[in-house]
Motif scaffolding. Structure first.
Motif, mmCIF file in Angstrom:
data_model
loop_
_atom_site.group_PDB
_atom_site.id
_atom_site.type_symbol
_atom_site.label_atom_id
_atom_site.label_comp_id
_atom_site.label_asym_id
_atom_site.label_seq_id
_atom_site.Cartn_x
_atom_site.Cartn_y
_atom_site.Cartn_z
ATOM 1 N N GLU A 1 -1.380 -1.348 4.610
ATOM 2 C CA GLU A 1 -1.197 -0.392 5.705
ATOM 3 C C GLU A 1 0.177 0.251 5.618
ATOM 4 O O GLU A 1 1.065 -0.224 4.929
ATOM 5 C CB GLU A 1 -1.413 -1.065 7.070
ATOM 6 N N ARG A 2 0.343 1.315 6.335
ATOM 7 C CA ARG A 2 1.555 2.119 6.251
ATOM 8 C C ARG A 2 2.815 1.335 6.593
ATOM 9 O O ARG A 2 3.826 1.422 5.908
ATOM 10 C CB ARG A 2 1.405 3.293 7.215
ATOM 11 N N LEU A 3 2.747 0.557 7.667
ATOM 12 C CA LEU A 3 3.898 -0.244 8.071
ATOM 13 C C LEU A 3 4.253 -1.255 6.986
ATOM 14 O O LEU A 3 5.421 -1.488 6.694
ATOM 15 C CB LEU A 3 3.599 -0.947 9.394
ATOM 16 N N GLY A 4 3.241 -1.851 6.367
ATOM 17 C CA GLY A 4 3.468 -2.784 5.268
ATOM 18 C C GLY A 4 4.122 -2.105 4.082
ATOM 19 O O GLY A 4 5.000 -2.662 3.427
ATOM 20 N N LEU A 5 3.695 -0.876 3.796
ATOM 21 C CA LEU A 5 4.287 -0.114 2.702
ATOM 22 C C LEU A 5 5.764 0.157 2.971
ATOM 23 O O LEU A 5 6.598 0.001 2.083
ATOM 24 C CB LEU A 5 3.527 1.204 2.527
ATOM 25 N N PHE A 6 6.094 0.531 4.211
ATOM 26 C CA PHE A 6 7.493 0.756 4.579
ATOM 27 C C PHE A 6 8.300 -0.518 4.374
ATOM 28 O O PHE A 6 9.381 -0.503 3.797
ATOM 29 C CB PHE A 6 7.621 1.193 6.040
ATOM 30 N N TYR A 7 7.763 -1.630 4.874
ATOM 31 C CA TYR A 7 8.481 -2.902 4.786
ATOM 32 C C TYR A 7 8.677 -3.333 3.333
ATOM 33 O O TYR A 7 9.782 -3.692 2.927
ATOM 34 C CB TYR A 7 7.730 -3.998 5.550
#
Length: 132
Positions: free
Chosen positions: A69-75
């Protein structure tokens, strides 16, 4: 002064300056952000392999599955860049982090903050202007 600002000012007085260190033997532990999602063993394996092969964070992004997910990609991008710079380019780490934090107007990073991770992600992957 609102309550949020007062609380943040109060908390920063007691925040310790911790030197960031990277445990290369357990580098996969950085992929666990339990407050955001449960561990994905495939992502941990990709993260670890990229780190040991000294691949860039852009190579990591290309190899990550579409299910992240997008938040995981950012992290993951943020943690990978910080770990990579800290471990492989230790002499340039302070300078690289300084440029990053100056550009996103943040003095004290909270590495587990989704807001911080999003800002670092867009610092590392700036959106180009579309020219007609």
């Amino acid at each position: 002064m609102n309550k949020v600002h007062y609380l943040n000012s109060h908390v920063e007085k007691f925040r310790e300056d911790i030197k960031i260190t990277i445990d290369v033997e357990n580098i996969g532990d950085l992929t666990h952000y339990c407050n955001l999602h449960i561990e994905n063993k495939k992502v941990t394996k990709i993260f670890t392999e990229c780190f040991h092969k000294k691949e860039t964070y852009k190579d990591l992004i290309k190899k990550l599955p579409d299910t992240v997910e997008r938040l995981g990609l950012f992290y993951l991008t943020t943690v990978y860049w910080i770990a990579y710079t800290c471990h492989y380019h230790n002499d340039k780490f302070d300078e690289a982090m300084g440029h990053c934090l100056d550009s996103i107007d943040m003095d004290v990073p909270l590495l587990n903050s989704p807001h911080f991770c999003k800002k670092v992600y867009y610092y590392l992957n700036p959106i180009d202007e579309v020219k007609c």
